[in-house]
Design an enzyme around this catalytic site. Structure first.
Site, PDB file in Angstrom:
ATOM      1  N   HIS A  93       0.838  -1.200   0.000  1.00 58.15           N
ATOM      2  CA  HIS A  93       0.000   0.000   0.000  1.00 58.15           C
ATOM      3  C   HIS A  93       0.875   1.254   0.000  1.00 58.15           C
ATOM      4  O   HIS A  93       0.586   2.231  -0.698  1.00 58.15           O
ATOM      5  CB  HIS A  93      -0.900   0.031   1.237  1.00 58.15           C
ATOM      6  CG  HIS A  93      -2.105  -0.842   1.154  1.00 58.15           C
ATOM      7  ND1 HIS A  93      -3.172  -0.564   0.328  1.00 58.15           N
ATOM      8  CD2 HIS A  93      -2.429  -1.990   1.809  1.00 58.15           C
ATOM      9  CE1 HIS A  93      -4.099  -1.492   0.481  1.00 58.15           C
ATOM     10  NE2 HIS A  93      -3.672  -2.378   1.371  1.00 58.15           N
TER      11      HIS A  93
ATOM     12  N   ASP B 253      -7.425  -2.520  -1.686  1.00 54.56           N
ATOM     13  CA  ASP B 253      -8.384  -3.218  -0.833  1.00 54.56           C
ATOM     14  C   ASP B 253      -9.762  -2.959  -1.426  1.00 54.56           C
ATOM     15  O   ASP B 253     -10.162  -1.788  -1.578  1.00 54.56           O
ATOM     16  CB  ASP B 253      -8.342  -2.692   0.600  1.00 54.56           C
ATOM     17  CG  ASP B 253      -7.074  -3.097   1.345  1.00 54.56           C
ATOM     18  OD1 ASP B 253      -6.332  -3.954   0.837  1.00 54.56           O
ATOM     19  OD2 ASP B 253      -6.849  -2.554   2.441  1.00 54.56           O
TER      20      ASP B 253
ATOM     21  N   GLU C 113      -5.962 -12.073   3.297  1.00 57.91           N
ATOM     22  CA  GLU C 113      -7.052 -11.112   3.125  1.00 57.91           C
ATOM     23  C   GLU C 113      -7.659 -11.246   1.725  1.00 57.91           C
ATOM     24  O   GLU C 113      -7.016 -10.879   0.734  1.00 57.91           O
ATOM     25  CB  GLU C 113      -6.536  -9.684   3.324  1.00 57.91           C
ATOM     26  CG  GLU C 113      -5.941  -9.428   4.698  1.00 57.91           C
ATOM     27  CD  GLU C 113      -5.238  -8.085   4.807  1.00 57.91           C
ATOM     28  OE1 GLU C 113      -5.072  -7.600   5.942  1.00 57.91           O
ATOM     29  OE2 GLU C 113      -4.847  -7.521   3.771  1.00 57.91           O
TER      30      GLU C 113
ATOM     31  N   HIS D 114      -7.614  -7.932  -0.430  1.00 59.73           N
ATOM     32  CA  HIS D 114      -6.354  -7.218  -0.659  1.00 59.73           C
ATOM     33  C   HIS D 114      -5.642  -7.797  -1.883  1.00 59.73           C
ATOM     34  O   HIS D 114      -5.304  -8.980  -1.917  1.00 59.73           O
ATOM     35  CB  HIS D 114      -5.471  -7.352   0.587  1.00 59.73           C
ATOM     36  CG  HIS D 114      -4.117  -6.747   0.456  1.00 59.73           C
ATOM     37  ND1 HIS D 114      -3.540  -6.009   1.457  1.00 59.73           N
ATOM     38  CD2 HIS D 114      -3.196  -6.760  -0.547  1.00 59.73           C
ATOM     39  CE1 HIS D 114      -2.328  -5.601   1.091  1.00 59.73           C
ATOM     40  NE2 HIS D 114      -2.109  -6.057  -0.135  1.00 59.73           N
TER      41      HIS D 114
END
EC number: 3.4.13.22
Length: 224
Positions: A136, A143, A201, A204
């Site tokens: 990120h 996301d 995740e 993600h």
């Protein structure tokens, strides 16, 4: 005496860096970022909302509705490096043919936010290590979830966003066939555009080639 003075002058910038970056990283700031973009336009952070028609933002870190319980961002914005943004645009177009769209929870994240997350929740299964910085921070992670374009509702997924449970892992077996189908779809569509789902995740997605980009610590206000 003069030798010690010169030594102090030499060490002063190093001491300043150590104080500012207790985890050993020296993230790129605004001015250095501007220079890098002039040298390579692919490094530009693109405003996703402006680039991608119909993209929906739900930037949780600009609210208190996130795992920290605090407002981390002062603006609800989503940016990504140019190739990442263009790939996400292609994914949105592919989904539109299915009557679906993309909702973004987070994209580029200033390094200081990663530090905050780590200091709130030390488990690096779910938060990035500030010693390395996150994808990120490099502007190379998204996301997101999928929405029905007619209703605007999110498709059913295994968990909610930022769930620190094994149920959020993309490899965890899912009994509900609808949820299983939706999770497989988001992973496949993003894979086709050069993204890889994070191992813990389902929401993600890291852009392949993220290692080419440096860790940034630039606030959204500076990018306006």
């Amino acid at each position: 005496m003069m030798r010690y003075v010169l030594l102090f002058v030499f060490l002063l910038p190093l001491l300043a860096v150590a104080q500012k970056n207790k985890y050993g990283l020296n993230p790129t700031g605004l001015e250095a970022y501007k220079v890098s973009v002039k040298e390579n336009s692919a490094k530009e952070l693109i405003d996703l909302e402006k680039l991608i028609p119909g993209l929906v933002l739900d930037i949780r870190y600009a609210t208190t509705n996130n795992f920290t319980g605090e407002r981390i961002y002062t603006l609800a914005k989503a940016y990504a490096r140019k190739p990442v943004a263009e790939a996400l645009k292609r994914a949105q177009a592919a989904l539109k043919d299915k009557g679906l769209g993309i909702k973004v929870f987070d994209a580029y994240r200033p390094y200081k936010a990663t530090v905050k997350f780590y200091e709130v929740y030390h488990d690096t299964t779910y938060v990035a290590s500030p010693y390395k910085g996150s994808r990120h921070n490099r502007g190379c992670a998204i996301d997101m979830t999928l929405i029905d374009l007619k209703t605007g509702q999110e498709l059913k997924m295994p968990t909610g966003y930022d769930s620190f449970q094994k149920a959020a892992w993309p490899t965890t077996p899912v009994k509900d066939p609808e949820v299983r189908k939706n999770r497989a779809l988001i992973i496949e569509v993003m894979k086709q555009q050069g993204f890889k789902v994070n191992g813990s995740e389902w929401w993600h997605f890291d852009f392949i080639g993220w290692t080419k980009y440096d860790v940034l610590d630039i606030d959204f206000e500076e990018l306006q």
